[in-house]
Design a protein around this motif. Structure first.
Motif, PDB file in Angstrom:
ATOM      1  N   LYS A 257     -10.069   0.996  -4.414  1.00 45.01           N
ATOM      2  CA  LYS A 257      -8.667   1.376  -4.521  1.00 45.01           C
ATOM      3  C   LYS A 257      -7.743   0.191  -4.242  1.00 45.01           C
ATOM      4  CE  LYS A 257      -9.472   6.237  -3.532  1.00 45.01           C
ATOM      5  NZ  LYS A 257      -9.168   7.398  -2.658  1.00 45.01           N
ATOM      6  N   GLY A 258      -6.820  -0.018  -5.172  1.00 50.10           N
ATOM      7  CA  GLY A 258      -5.889  -1.130  -5.045  1.00 50.10           C
ATOM      8  C   GLY A 258      -5.387  -1.560  -6.405  1.00 50.10           C
ATOM      9  N   VAL A 259      -4.587  -2.582  -6.411  1.00 50.43           N
ATOM     10  CA  VAL A 259      -3.910  -3.023  -7.626  1.00 50.43           C
ATOM     11  C   VAL A 259      -4.700  -4.137  -8.321  1.00 50.43           C
ATOM     12  CG1 VAL A 259      -2.524  -4.809  -6.507  1.00 50.43           C
ATOM     13  CG2 VAL A 259      -1.649  -3.679  -8.555  1.00 50.43           C
ATOM     14  N   THR A 260      -4.622  -4.151  -9.650  1.00 47.54           N
ATOM     15  CA  THR A 260      -5.220  -5.210 -10.457  1.00 47.54           C
ATOM     16  C   THR A 260      -4.097  -6.001 -11.123  1.00 47.54           C
ATOM     17  OG1 THR A 260      -7.086  -3.761 -10.972  1.00 47.54           O
ATOM     18  CG2 THR A 260      -6.835  -5.734 -12.323  1.00 47.54           C
ATOM     19  N   GLN A 261      -4.053  -7.296 -10.895  1.00 47.51           N
ATOM     20  CA  GLN A 261      -3.042  -8.139 -11.523  1.00 47.51           C
ATOM     21  C   GLN A 261      -3.653  -8.980 -12.640  1.00 47.51           C
ATOM     22  OE1 GLN A 261      -0.956 -10.458  -8.535  1.00 47.51           O
ATOM     23  NE2 GLN A 261       0.104  -8.665  -7.725  1.00 47.51           N
TER      24      GLN A 261
ATOM     25  N   ASP B  50       2.389  -4.609  -8.154  1.00 47.63           N
ATOM     26  CA  ASP B  50       2.102  -4.414  -6.733  1.00 47.63           C
ATOM     27  C   ASP B  50       1.808  -2.962  -6.362  1.00 47.63           C
ATOM     28  OD1 ASP B  50       2.034  -6.893  -5.617  1.00 47.63           O
ATOM     29  OD2 ASP B  50       4.101  -6.920  -4.932  1.00 47.63           O
ATOM     30  N   ASN B  51       2.054  -2.031  -7.281  1.00 49.92           N
ATOM     31  CA  ASN B  51       1.834  -0.623  -6.934  1.00 49.92           C
ATOM     32  C   ASN B  51       0.736  -0.015  -7.794  1.00 49.92           C
ATOM     33  OD1 ASN B  51       3.532  -0.853  -9.181  1.00 49.92           O
ATOM     34  ND2 ASN B  51       4.592   1.061  -8.762  1.00 49.92           N
ATOM     35  N   TRP B  52       0.043   0.938  -7.216  1.00 48.46           N
ATOM     36  CA  TRP B  52      -1.066   1.583  -7.920  1.00 48.46           C
ATOM     37  C   TRP B  52      -1.167   3.073  -7.634  1.00 48.46           C
ATOM     38  CZ3 TRP B  52      -4.806   3.787  -4.702  1.00 48.46           C
ATOM     39  CH2 TRP B  52      -4.763   3.386  -3.366  1.00 48.46           C
TER      40      TRP B  52
ATOM     41  N   THR C 114      10.025   4.861  -6.932  1.00 49.46           N
ATOM     42  CA  THR C 114       9.590   3.576  -7.476  1.00 49.46           C
ATOM     43  C   THR C 114      10.454   2.477  -6.873  1.00 49.46           C
ATOM     44  OG1 THR C 114       8.960   4.679  -9.534  1.00 49.46           O
ATOM     45  CG2 THR C 114       9.198   2.280  -9.599  1.00 49.46           C
ATOM     46  N   PRO C 115       9.833   1.496  -6.198  1.00 49.68           N
ATOM     47  CA  PRO C 115      10.592   0.559  -5.353  1.00 49.68           C
ATOM     48  C   PRO C 115      11.740  -0.184  -6.019  1.00 49.68           C
ATOM     49  CG  PRO C 115       8.277   0.434  -4.815  1.00 49.68           C
ATOM     50  CD  PRO C 115       8.378   1.315  -6.026  1.00 49.68           C
ATOM     51  N   TRP C 116      11.654  -0.519  -7.310  1.00 51.66           N
ATOM     52  CA  TRP C 116      12.742  -1.295  -7.909  1.00 51.66           C
ATOM     53  C   TRP C 116      14.041  -0.499  -7.938  1.00 51.66           C
ATOM     54  CZ3 TRP C 116      15.929   0.024 -11.835  1.00 51.66           C
ATOM     55  CH2 TRP C 116      15.516   0.967 -12.757  1.00 51.66           C
TER      56      TRP C 116
ATOM     57  N   TYR D 273       5.402  -1.808 -11.969  1.00 52.13           N
ATOM     58  CA  TYR D 273       5.096  -1.315 -13.312  1.00 52.13           C
ATOM     59  C   TYR D 273       4.431   0.052 -13.244  1.00 52.13           C
ATOM     60  CZ  TYR D 273       3.698  -1.733 -18.207  1.00 52.13           C
ATOM     61  OH  TYR D 273       3.565  -1.537 -19.547  1.00 52.13           O
ATOM     62  N   PRO D 274       4.727   1.005 -14.130  1.00 49.67           N
ATOM     63  CA  PRO D 274       5.491   0.847 -15.360  1.00 49.67           C
ATOM     64  C   PRO D 274       6.970   1.215 -15.279  1.00 49.67           C
ATOM     65  CG  PRO D 274       4.289   2.893 -15.479  1.00 49.67           C
ATOM     66  CD  PRO D 274       4.007   2.303 -14.124  1.00 49.67           C
ATOM     67  N   PHE D 275       7.627   0.913 -14.205  1.00 54.74           N
ATOM     68  CA  PHE D 275       9.076   1.055 -14.045  1.00 54.74           C
ATOM     69  C   PHE D 275       9.541   2.498 -13.843  1.00 54.74           C
ATOM     70  CE2 PHE D 275       8.610  -2.512 -17.255  1.00 54.74           C
ATOM     71  CZ  PHE D 275       8.497  -3.489 -16.290  1.00 54.74           C
ATOM     72  N   ILE D 276       8.720   3.450 -14.187  1.00 54.36           N
ATOM     73  CA  ILE D 276       9.024   4.859 -13.953  1.00 54.36           C
ATOM     74  C   ILE D 276       7.743   5.542 -13.503  1.00 54.36           C
ATOM     75  CG2 ILE D 276       8.589   5.408 -16.382  1.00 54.36           C
ATOM     76  CD1 ILE D 276      10.596   7.704 -16.146  1.00 54.36           C
ATOM     77  N   ASN D 277       7.878   6.458 -12.546  1.00 51.66           N
ATOM     78  CA  ASN D 277       6.705   7.180 -12.073  1.00 51.66           C
ATOM     79  C   ASN D 277       6.428   8.346 -13.012  1.00 51.66           C
ATOM     80  OD1 ASN D 277       4.858   8.903 -10.682  1.00 51.66           O
ATOM     81  ND2 ASN D 277       5.396   7.869  -8.773  1.00 51.66           N
ATOM     82  N   LEU D 278       5.527   8.112 -13.962  1.00 51.19           N
ATOM     83  CA  LEU D 278       5.162   9.143 -14.933  1.00 51.19           C
ATOM     84  C   LEU D 278       4.455  10.311 -14.257  1.00 51.19           C
ATOM     85  CD1 LEU D 278       3.717   6.681 -17.597  1.00 51.19           C
ATOM     86  CD2 LEU D 278       5.900   7.858 -17.770  1.00 51.19           C
ATOM     87  N   GLY D 279       3.778  10.016 -13.152  1.00 48.54           N
ATOM     88  CA  GLY D 279       3.022  11.054 -12.452  1.00 48.54           C
ATOM     89  C   GLY D 279       3.901  12.148 -11.896  1.00 48.54           C
ATOM     90  N   HIS D 280       5.083  11.781 -11.369  1.00 49.82           N
ATOM     91  CA  HIS D 280       5.998  12.805 -10.846  1.00 49.82           C
ATOM     92  C   HIS D 280       6.333  13.839 -11.923  1.00 49.82           C
ATOM     93  CE1 HIS D 280       6.241  10.699  -7.192  1.00 49.82           C
ATOM     94  NE2 HIS D 280       7.445  10.171  -7.264  1.00 49.82           N
TER      95      HIS D 280
END
Length: 834
Positions: free
Chosen positions: A337-341, A354-356, A391-393, A405-412
């Motif tokens: 679990k974590g982010v892939t850059q 930075d977010n996953w 989303t932090p931004w 990324y992706p700038f909007i939380n599609l999951g919500h």
């Protein structure tokens, strides 16, 4: 031919110059910015007037382009101060005007570009943006009718997967990321998801004019599904086996030259390009190390795209393959679990995601049936939702490149649609919190600009407009409708530079012509539909490597210390089109093309209750509440009858059971007035000073309201027919709104701004007392100043005998005034859409 002396020429030149000066526009330093694409008739329509001078307009006119006649004028101008290159600015709201046609605005010496008002202004625009996606295809490119990168690729960092580096895997296909030819799994999966969503949510916005290859023809499948499949098929190659997943194809060595896509040989292994294996660890090629910590962010995006696709494609075997890939991709997401850059070799620029947890939330919201976790999957998705509520931004005013990324939380959005009760409300509130942060920045300038000017600011703008749209859809609250529209308008020209940020859209106005793209720069090919990066902070622009404009800046007078935008090939920071940003735009354009009159409504809420209807419609609802008094009942009915107006009456169980009031109730119902609930015993739900402090339990609330509806049933009024509820004392809090929703009802309250609710007061109440003249004038003055569009105007059926000055005696005068000012009085269910 007669010769003219130099002195004579000088005099003629001076004369012409003086004549030109005499006829210069009154305010050549002022401009009106609009949505160049156009407006739907019932949509919010706001232009921005901006000037380098000090004057501000007092009114504006909308002029018919064909006849030259003024068809609408208004003084509804919201004045702001300096912004960017401008000293003064203002918002010109012409939403009230709904007649289709072609117009232009005039204000304080400035004239706007052509304004188009038409129901179909956004028709086929989503398909237009798909042109850019097809042009970005790797492998076979239908635009060039040629193939590229057909030897991809060779593995790097494959040790964790038991793969020897340099092993070949077929990775041909997908889309080039931007004007370079790198390919990223994370952007491809996100773009694919947006295309699939667009078809799922707005299928009628798309046509079938292309084959699966992208060439002309029909294949019985919407073109957007053909395009999404191009992405899906490549993602399958990037996840060829359960224990193998690749994050990117090629790297920034691609940037060595600008070229039309072909076979590349700069990677040291013939025409193959490197395939970066996802091992969940930091990766370094050259001197730059990324900050990879896990496998989740990319793999979860894979899972979501595959899962949604498995629901949409009719080919059963393909759908099964997609579902299988969704399952294995999810297992890969929880591997570490974590982010892939992404990885870089020659430059420091990477997709520094930075977010996953948002990606995990979306994956779990979509894969429950596939993984077999069922409703437990939704519980896990909710757990991740709480880890990143906003989303932090949205909170910050800056960010690293693709940091959130992706700038909007599609999951919500996906999880909220499958949730109910408190969980659904919380998810919706997460969206609201983020929007509010942006609004607190946006409300201070005329463009309503609250999105930060970071790299790819247009991608953020599109995502934010989507979040506003989804919030309204999920909550029914239109508070941020104008903010949403402002962000949509920004993309299409209502910005300081006055240009659309989408190549070729609209074709008749100013759009990018010299983007940072090899297609246009070398091949002179149009890149129709491509969304360019957008303006950046001037401080960011000045710090970037290798930027040099190739020609005089066409927008020089609109650059500022705040932000810059250049339509110049030499500026890769503001004028480079992106594949994933364009895919998001496809969704937004499909949504706008599919908007209905109801979608365009703008309701306002407070503490969970609707307090105002559609502000674009010149209509309002007059509501009366009643408990123990009904002395004005007959006069009210007579006044309404005379003006042929329908009103709404919200009455307590006490009122409905009072035999003295029965004839009035029956008469009001027979005449078509709305009859609703106002609680049974007229309870006080919350402390007057501490609104969050409840004075009733949920059981007390439910039992009391049930008794109210039981009393109503004796008059043939069902809960279904009277599903709007107005709280006693007009006092409530969010908990009451939530409890109301749990009962399948809708909480409403009066619109603040007038003193109408004080018609119950009497002299013995001291300072609280308001005369009928005071009340009447407060309504008239607010109407004159702000308008009463969408207003819920609350009065009382009766009052304490100690009040001798009855406001209902002035009701005939008020109704005439409203009619003279062209207001249509309707019932609350008509005002609010059902």
């Amino acid at each position: 031919m007669r010769k003219i002396s130099l002195f004579t020429c000088f005099l003629i030149f001076c004369g012409i110059s003086l004549l030109f000066l005499a006829f210069k526009p009154k305010n050549e330093q002022s401009w009106i910015r609009i949505n160049l694409l156009g407006y739907q008739p019932k949509a919010i329509k706001v232009a921005v007037w901006a000037s380098k001078g000090n004057n501000v307009p007092k009114n504006f006119e909308l002029v018919d382009k064909k006849t030259g006649k003024t068809v609408y004028s208004s003084n509804k101008i919201q004045v702001f101060g300096a912004y960017g290159p401008f000293k003064t600015s203002a918002r010109l709201n012409f939403s009230e005007f709904k007649i289709p046609g072609n117009y232009y605005l005039k204000a304080e010496g400035a004239t706007s570009p052509e304004i188009i008002i038409n129901e179909n202004v956004y028709k086929n625009t989503a398909d237009f943006a798909l042109r850019y996606m097809r042009q970005q295809r790797c492998g076979y490119n239908p635009f060039l009718k040629d193939s590229c990168h057909t030897h991809d690729g060779f593995v790097v960092y494959g040790k964790e997967g038991g793969i020897k580096d340099s092993t070949h895997f077929d990775a041909v296909g997908g889309w080039h990321d931007a004007s370079d030819y790198l390919q990223y799994s994370t952007t491809t999966a996100n773009a694919t998801y947006h295309l699939l969503m667009a078809y799922r949510d707005f299928p009628k916005a798309f046509s079938d004019t292309k084959l699966a290859t992208g060439l002309d023809g029909k294949n019985g499948m919407a073109d957007v599904l053909d395009e999404a499949k191009w992405g899906l098929d490549w993602l399958m190659k990037m996840h060829p086996q359960p224990n193998i997943m690749f994050n990117q194809l090629a790297d920034d060595r691609d940037h060595s030259t600008m070229r039309i896509p072909k076979e590349d040989s700069q990677y040291g292994k013939g025409f193959e390009r490197p395939l970066y294996f996802i091992d969940g660890k930091p990766q370094q090629r050259g001197k730059f190390m990324n900050d990879t910590k896990g496998t989740s962010s990319t793999a979860a995006k894979f899972a979501s795209a595959f899962a949604l696709a498995s629901e949409l494609y009719k080919d059963e075997s393909y759908a099964i393959d997609l579902a299988t890939k969704a399952n294995t991709a999810y297992q890969y997401a929880i591997k570490k679990k974590g982010v892939t850059q992404t990885a870089s070799v020659k430059s420091p620029y990477i997709y520094a995601e930075d977010n996953w947890v948002d990606d995990m939330e979306l994956a779990l919201a979509k894969t429950g049936k596939i993984t077999g976790y069922g409703t437990k999957s939704l519980d896990s998705a909710y757990y991740y939702a709480m880890q990143e509520q906003v989303t932090p931004w949205l909170i910050a005013d800056t960010a690293k490149h693709y940091q959130w990324y992706p700038f909007i939380n599609l999951g919500h959005y996906e999880l909220a649609k499958q949730s109910s009760g408190d969980r659904k409300r919380e998810l919706i509130d997460y969206y609201k919190q983020g929007i509010t942060h942006v609004w607190n920045r946006a409300k201070n300038n005329a463009f309503y600009r609250g999105v930060p000017f970071v790299w790819c600011s247009n991608n953020l703008t599109v995502a934010f407009a989507m979040q506003c749209m989804w919030y309204k859809q999920l909550s029914g609250d239109g508070t941020f409708s104008e903010l949403e529209q402002a962000n949509f308008d920004w993309i299409f020209g209502c910005n300081p530079w006055g240009t659309s940020m989408v190549y070729g859209l609209p074709s008749w106005e100013d759009t990018p012509t010299d983007p940072h793209s090899a297609f246009t720069h070398l091949g002179k090919y149009p890149i129709d539909g491509g969304l360019v990066d957008g303006p950046v902070y001037t401080s960011i622009y000045k710090g970037l490597i290798g930027i040099q404009l190739t020609k005089p800046d066409a927008y020089a007078e609109f650059q500022s210390d705040l932000a810059v935008y250049h339509d110049d090939y030499g500026d890769y920071s503001t004028n480079e089109p992106t594949m994933d940003g364009t895919a998001s735009l496809v969704y937004l354009l499909a949504a706008y093309d599919s908007k209905t009159a109801k979608d365009l409504s703008s309701y306002k809420k407070e503490q969970g209750a609707i307090i105002r209807g559609d502000v674009k419609e010149k209509q309002l609802a007059i509501v009366f509440t009643g408990d123990e008094y009904a002395d004005g009942a007959q006069k009210i009915i007579s006044a309404l009858d005379k003006e042929k107006i329908k009103a709404s009456f919200f009455l307590t169980g006490n009122f409905y059971r009072n035999s003295s009031f029965s004839s009035f109730i029956k008469s009001a119902k027979a005449k078509g007035h709305y009859l609703g609930a106002h609680s049974d015993q007229h309870l006080l739900y919350a402390d007057w000073k501490k609104r969050d402090s409840l004075l009733v339990s949920k059981k007390q609330f439910n039992d009391d309201l049930a008794a109210n509806y039981t009393a109503m049933a004796k008059f043939g009024i069902s809960k279904k027919a009277a599903n709007y509820f107005l709280p006693p004392y007009e006092w409530y809090n969010q908990a009451i709104a939530n409890w109301t929703e749990d009962l399948g009802l809708k909480l409403i309250n009066f619109t603040p701004g007038t003193r109408s609710t004080a018609d119950y007061t009497y002299p013995e109440m001291g300072k609280s007392y308001r005369t009928s003249d005071e009340i009447y004038q407060s309504i008239v003055e607010l109407e004159k100043k702000q308008g009463l569009n969408g207003f819920i105007l609350l009065l009382h059926v009766g009052t304490d005998p100690r009040r001798k000055d009855k406001f209902y005696d002035k009701l005939p005068e008020l109704l005439k005034h409203l009619k003279q000012n062209n207001y249509k009085a309707v019932t609350v269910n008509q005002l609010l859409g059902n």
